[in-house]
Design a protein around this motif. Structure first.
Motif, PDB file in Angstrom:
ATOM      1  N   LEU A 241      -1.071   4.158  20.304  1.00 17.37           N
ATOM      2  CA  LEU A 241      -2.131   4.719  19.476  1.00 17.37           C
ATOM      3  C   LEU A 241      -1.589   5.809  18.562  1.00 17.37           C
ATOM      4  O   LEU A 241      -1.898   5.846  17.360  1.00 17.37           O
ATOM      5  N   VAL A 242      -0.786   6.709  19.105  1.00 18.20           N
ATOM      6  CA  VAL A 242      -0.212   7.799  18.308  1.00 18.20           C
ATOM      7  C   VAL A 242       0.679   7.242  17.198  1.00 18.20           C
ATOM      8  O   VAL A 242       0.605   7.681  16.039  1.00 18.20           O
ATOM      9  N   VAL A 243       1.502   6.264  17.526  1.00 21.99           N
ATOM     10  CA  VAL A 243       2.399   5.671  16.528  1.00 21.99           C
ATOM     11  C   VAL A 243       1.603   4.927  15.460  1.00 21.99           C
ATOM     12  O   VAL A 243       1.925   4.991  14.262  1.00 21.99           O
ATOM     13  N   ALA A 244       0.557   4.230  15.858  1.00 21.79           N
ATOM     14  CA  ALA A 244      -0.273   3.517  14.880  1.00 21.79           C
ATOM     15  C   ALA A 244      -0.904   4.495  13.896  1.00 21.79           C
ATOM     16  O   ALA A 244      -0.960   4.237  12.687  1.00 21.79           O
ATOM     17  N   ALA A 245      -1.369   5.629  14.401  1.00 24.40           N
ATOM     18  CA  ALA A 245      -1.930   6.649  13.508  1.00 24.40           C
ATOM     19  C   ALA A 245      -0.853   7.188  12.571  1.00 24.40           C
ATOM     20  O   ALA A 245      -1.081   7.335  11.363  1.00 24.40           O
ATOM     21  N   ALA A 246       0.323   7.478  13.115  1.00 27.62           N
ATOM     22  CA  ALA A 246       1.424   8.002  12.300  1.00 27.62           C
ATOM     23  C   ALA A 246       1.810   7.023  11.200  1.00 27.62           C
ATOM     24  O   ALA A 246       2.094   7.425  10.059  1.00 27.62           O
ATOM     25  N   ASN A 247       1.809   5.749  11.530  1.00 25.36           N
ATOM     26  CA  ASN A 247       2.262   4.732  10.572  1.00 25.36           C
ATOM     27  C   ASN A 247       1.316   4.549   9.392  1.00 25.36           C
ATOM     28  O   ASN A 247       1.696   3.927   8.394  1.00 25.36           O
ATOM     29  N   THR A 248       0.108   5.071   9.480  1.00 27.31           N
ATOM     30  CA  THR A 248      -0.796   4.991   8.323  1.00 27.31           C
ATOM     31  C   THR A 248      -0.391   5.970   7.227  1.00 27.31           C
ATOM     32  O   THR A 248      -0.854   5.848   6.087  1.00 27.31           O
ATOM     33  N   GLY A 249       0.427   6.972   7.577  1.00 30.73           N
ATOM     34  CA  GLY A 249       0.807   7.995   6.613  1.00 30.73           C
ATOM     35  C   GLY A 249      -0.208   9.109   6.473  1.00 30.73           C
ATOM     36  O   GLY A 249       0.026  10.077   5.739  1.00 30.73           O
ATOM     37  N   LYS A 250      -1.328   9.008   7.180  1.00 33.06           N
ATOM     38  CA  LYS A 250      -2.344  10.059   7.135  1.00 33.06           C
ATOM     39  C   LYS A 250      -1.905  11.251   7.980  1.00 33.06           C
ATOM     40  O   LYS A 250      -1.012  11.154   8.826  1.00 33.06           O
ATOM     41  N   VAL A 251      -2.535  12.397   7.761  1.00 31.61           N
ATOM     42  CA  VAL A 251      -2.351  13.523   8.676  1.00 31.61           C
ATOM     43  C   VAL A 251      -2.865  13.100  10.048  1.00 31.61           C
ATOM     44  O   VAL A 251      -3.919  12.465  10.160  1.00 31.61           O
ATOM     45  N   VAL A 252      -2.120  13.445  11.106  1.00 30.19           N
ATOM     46  CA  VAL A 252      -2.512  13.095  12.469  1.00 30.19           C
ATOM     47  C   VAL A 252      -2.803  14.394  13.237  1.00 30.19           C
ATOM     48  O   VAL A 252      -1.943  15.269  13.323  1.00 30.19           O
ATOM     49  N   ASN A 253      -4.005  14.495  13.762  1.00 26.50           N
ATOM     50  CA  ASN A 253      -4.400  15.646  14.562  1.00 26.50           C
ATOM     51  C   ASN A 253      -4.380  15.249  16.038  1.00 26.50           C
ATOM     52  O   ASN A 253      -5.190  14.433  16.485  1.00 26.50           O
ATOM     53  N   LEU A 254      -3.448  15.822  16.794  1.00 29.32           N
ATOM     54  CA  LEU A 254      -3.270  15.491  18.203  1.00 29.32           C
ATOM     55  C   LEU A 254      -4.015  16.503  19.062  1.00 29.32           C
ATOM     56  O   LEU A 254      -3.637  17.677  19.119  1.00 29.32           O
ATOM     57  N   LYS A 255      -5.051  16.076  19.739  1.00 28.60           N
ATOM     58  CA  LYS A 255      -5.771  16.989  20.621  1.00 28.60           C
ATOM     59  C   LYS A 255      -5.039  17.065  21.963  1.00 28.60           C
ATOM     60  O   LYS A 255      -4.752  16.037  22.578  1.00 28.60           O
ATOM     61  N   LYS A 256      -4.720  18.276  22.383  1.00 27.63           N
ATOM     62  CA  LYS A 256      -3.987  18.456  23.636  1.00 27.63           C
ATOM     63  C   LYS A 256      -4.841  17.995  24.812  1.00 27.63           C
ATOM     64  O   LYS A 256      -5.992  18.393  24.949  1.00 27.63           O
ATOM     65  N   GLY A 257      -4.256  17.175  25.665  1.00 29.78           N
ATOM     66  CA  GLY A 257      -4.981  16.720  26.842  1.00 29.78           C
ATOM     67  C   GLY A 257      -5.393  17.881  27.728  1.00 29.78           C
ATOM     68  O   GLY A 257      -4.631  18.844  27.891  1.00 29.78           O
ATOM     69  N   GLN A 258      -6.565  17.776  28.315  1.00 29.68           N
ATOM     70  CA  GLN A 258      -7.047  18.804  29.229  1.00 29.68           C
ATOM     71  C   GLN A 258      -6.121  18.952  30.439  1.00 29.68           C
ATOM     72  O   GLN A 258      -6.153  19.957  31.141  1.00 29.68           O
ATOM     73  N   PHE A 259      -5.299  17.956  30.641  1.00 26.11           N
ATOM     74  CA  PHE A 259      -4.401  17.860  31.800  1.00 26.11           C
ATOM     75  C   PHE A 259      -2.951  18.172  31.427  1.00 26.11           C
ATOM     76  O   PHE A 259      -2.056  17.999  32.246  1.00 26.11           O
ATOM     77  N   MET A 260      -2.708  18.609  30.191  1.00 28.94           N
ATOM     78  CA  MET A 260      -1.344  18.785  29.700  1.00 28.94           C
ATOM     79  C   MET A 260      -1.013  20.241  29.448  1.00 28.94           C
ATOM     80  O   MET A 260      -1.874  21.028  29.062  1.00 28.94           O
ATOM     81  N   SER A 261       0.248  20.571  29.623  1.00 29.02           N
ATOM     82  CA  SER A 261       0.726  21.908  29.286  1.00 29.02           C
ATOM     83  C   SER A 261       0.971  21.995  27.780  1.00 29.02           C
ATOM     84  O   SER A 261       1.181  20.968  27.115  1.00 29.02           O
ATOM     85  N   PRO A 262       0.968  23.200  27.219  1.00 26.33           N
ATOM     86  CA  PRO A 262       1.325  23.335  25.804  1.00 26.33           C
ATOM     87  C   PRO A 262       2.708  22.763  25.508  1.00 26.33           C
ATOM     88  O   PRO A 262       2.908  22.127  24.466  1.00 26.33           O
ATOM     89  N   GLU A 263       3.652  22.963  26.414  1.00 27.03           N
ATOM     90  CA  GLU A 263       5.026  22.480  26.205  1.00 27.03           C
ATOM     91  C   GLU A 263       5.085  20.962  26.108  1.00 27.03           C
ATOM     92  O   GLU A 263       5.925  20.405  25.391  1.00 27.03           O
ATOM     93  N   ALA A 264       4.203  20.278  26.822  1.00 28.33           N
ATOM     94  CA  ALA A 264       4.223  18.813  26.815  1.00 28.33           C
ATOM     95  C   ALA A 264       3.828  18.238  25.459  1.00 28.33           C
ATOM     96  O   ALA A 264       4.170  17.091  25.146  1.00 28.33           O
ATOM     97  N   MET A 265       3.142  19.031  24.636  1.00 23.66           N
ATOM     98  CA  MET A 265       2.689  18.523  23.346  1.00 23.66           C
ATOM     99  C   MET A 265       3.831  18.315  22.358  1.00 23.66           C
ATOM    100  O   MET A 265       3.673  17.606  21.369  1.00 23.66           O
ATOM    101  N   GLN A 266       5.005  18.894  22.638  1.00 24.63           N
ATOM    102  CA  GLN A 266       6.134  18.665  21.743  1.00 24.63           C
ATOM    103  C   GLN A 266       6.501  17.182  21.695  1.00 24.63           C
ATOM    104  O   GLN A 266       6.965  16.674  20.664  1.00 24.63           O
ATOM    105  N   HIS A 267       6.276  16.473  22.788  1.00 30.10           N
ATOM    106  CA  HIS A 267       6.639  15.059  22.832  1.00 30.10           C
ATOM    107  C   HIS A 267       5.665  14.212  22.030  1.00 30.10           C
ATOM    108  O   HIS A 267       6.065  13.225  21.390  1.00 30.10           O
ATOM    109  N   ALA A 268       4.385  14.587  22.047  1.00 29.11           N
ATOM    110  CA  ALA A 268       3.407  13.885  21.217  1.00 29.11           C
ATOM    111  C   ALA A 268       3.710  14.106  19.739  1.00 29.11           C
ATOM    112  O   ALA A 268       3.646  13.168  18.924  1.00 29.11           O
ATOM    113  N   VAL A 269       4.064  15.333  19.388  1.00 30.24           N
ATOM    114  CA  VAL A 269       4.428  15.642  18.004  1.00 30.24           C
ATOM    115  C   VAL A 269       5.660  14.833  17.590  1.00 30.24           C
ATOM    116  O   VAL A 269       5.722  14.265  16.487  1.00 30.24           O
ATOM    117  N   LYS A 270       6.621  14.734  18.489  1.00 31.19           N
ATOM    118  CA  LYS A 270       7.862  14.006  18.188  1.00 31.19           C
ATOM    119  C   LYS A 270       7.585  12.518  17.934  1.00 31.19           C
ATOM    120  O   LYS A 270       8.244  11.883  17.095  1.00 31.19           O
TER     121      LYS A 270
END
Length: 272
Positions: free
Chosen positions: A122-151
């Motif tokens: 899902l994240v890659v499909a959004a990225a591939n559109t070329g649009k801005v992608v807003n990643l909402k941090k999971g309620q179950f995730m640490s701030p540090e874990a979001m670096q991988h979603a950004v990557k």
């Protein structure tokens, strides 16, 4: 990323936070246009860069009889009409891979819901559109874990990515915002504070999520003081009868006062 890269966004040189705001879900054309017109009037007055928010469908519901939308194409066409009527960018969330290309035809920013932010396809499909992608941090995730979603977004060739903090689960039925995570996530990407969802009270026995709208300005002020890049607020002229998330939305009548106070705080922060 540079806000100026978003079509139709205004006030990018105001040194203000940017704002994502609108109803939780698109309930119809009249309500969407009414909310958009009011928020644009306020944000133009206060010189806040603004993106109209509205979900074209709500896939993450507690109960099977909960409102999920008025129809995908119908809601997306309303988002396009808002954009064309008021010359404003728009954002909506997507839930399935096929939603990415569909929604990208109508809006400027694609949002990945918190429950789905680890879904690579899902994240890659959004990225591939070329649009801005807003990643909402999971309620179950640490701030540090979001670096991988950004990557995932950046490795797909798209540097236009934000992170949104929307609170962390605190027991079964409450959320909290750990402001220690804001500078961490800002080191990965521009970071937004979702004020209204971070005040949800989920997992109620009724199957209808509760909330603390009385705390909206308190949480928002803390975000601005801590150098948040953007704020996310859901707002409605009749929250009590909104078809989704009414319990934690800001009444549209209160929006100008809240934003006026937040802009005043931002001006002080900018001097530090």
């Amino acid at each position: 990323m540079n806000l100026a890269n978003i079509p139709n966004i205004k006030h990018t040189n105001s040194n203000n936070f940017f704002l994502l705001a609108g109803p939780c879900a698109i309930e119809g054309e009249e309500m969407a246009l009414r909310i958009a017109e009011k928020v644009i009037e306020i944000t133009d007055k206060l010189e806040i860069p603004y993106v109209f928010k509205g979900s074209f469908k709500k896939a993450n519901r507690s109960r099977i009889d909960s409102f999920t939308g008025i129809g995908n194409e119908k809601a997306l066409k309303i988002l396009r009409k808002v954009s064309e009527t008021f010359n404003v960018p728009t954002i909506t969330d997507i839930h399935e891979v096929n939603d990415a290309t569909l929604a990208a035809e109508y809006v400027d920013v694609l949002q990945i819901p918190a429950f789905l932010v680890r879904q690579t396809d899902l994240v890659v499909a959004a990225a591939n559109t070329g649009k801005v992608v807003n990643l909402k941090k999971g309620q179950f995730m640490s701030p540090e874990a979001m670096q991988h979603a950004v990557k995932k977004v950046k490795d797909s060739g798209n540097d236009n990515v934000w992170i949104t903090e929307r609170g962390t689960m605190f027991g079964y039925q409450d959320m909290l915002v750990d402001f220690r995570g804001i500078p961490t996530m800002r080191s990965y990407a521009p970071t937004v504070l979702d004020v209204t969802h971070s005040l949800q009270q989920p997992n109620q026995s009724s199957g209808v999520t509760g909330g603390r709208p009385d705390m909206i300005e308190t949480i928002a002020r803390a975000g601005v003081v801590n150098n948040i890049d953007g704020l996310f607020m859901e707002t409605h002229f009749d929250p009590a009868n909104a078809k989704s998330d009414g319990a934690n939305m800001l009444h549209l009548d209160h929006l100008e006062k809240v934003l006026t106070n937040l802009v005043a705080i931002r001006k002080v922060v900018n001097t530090l």
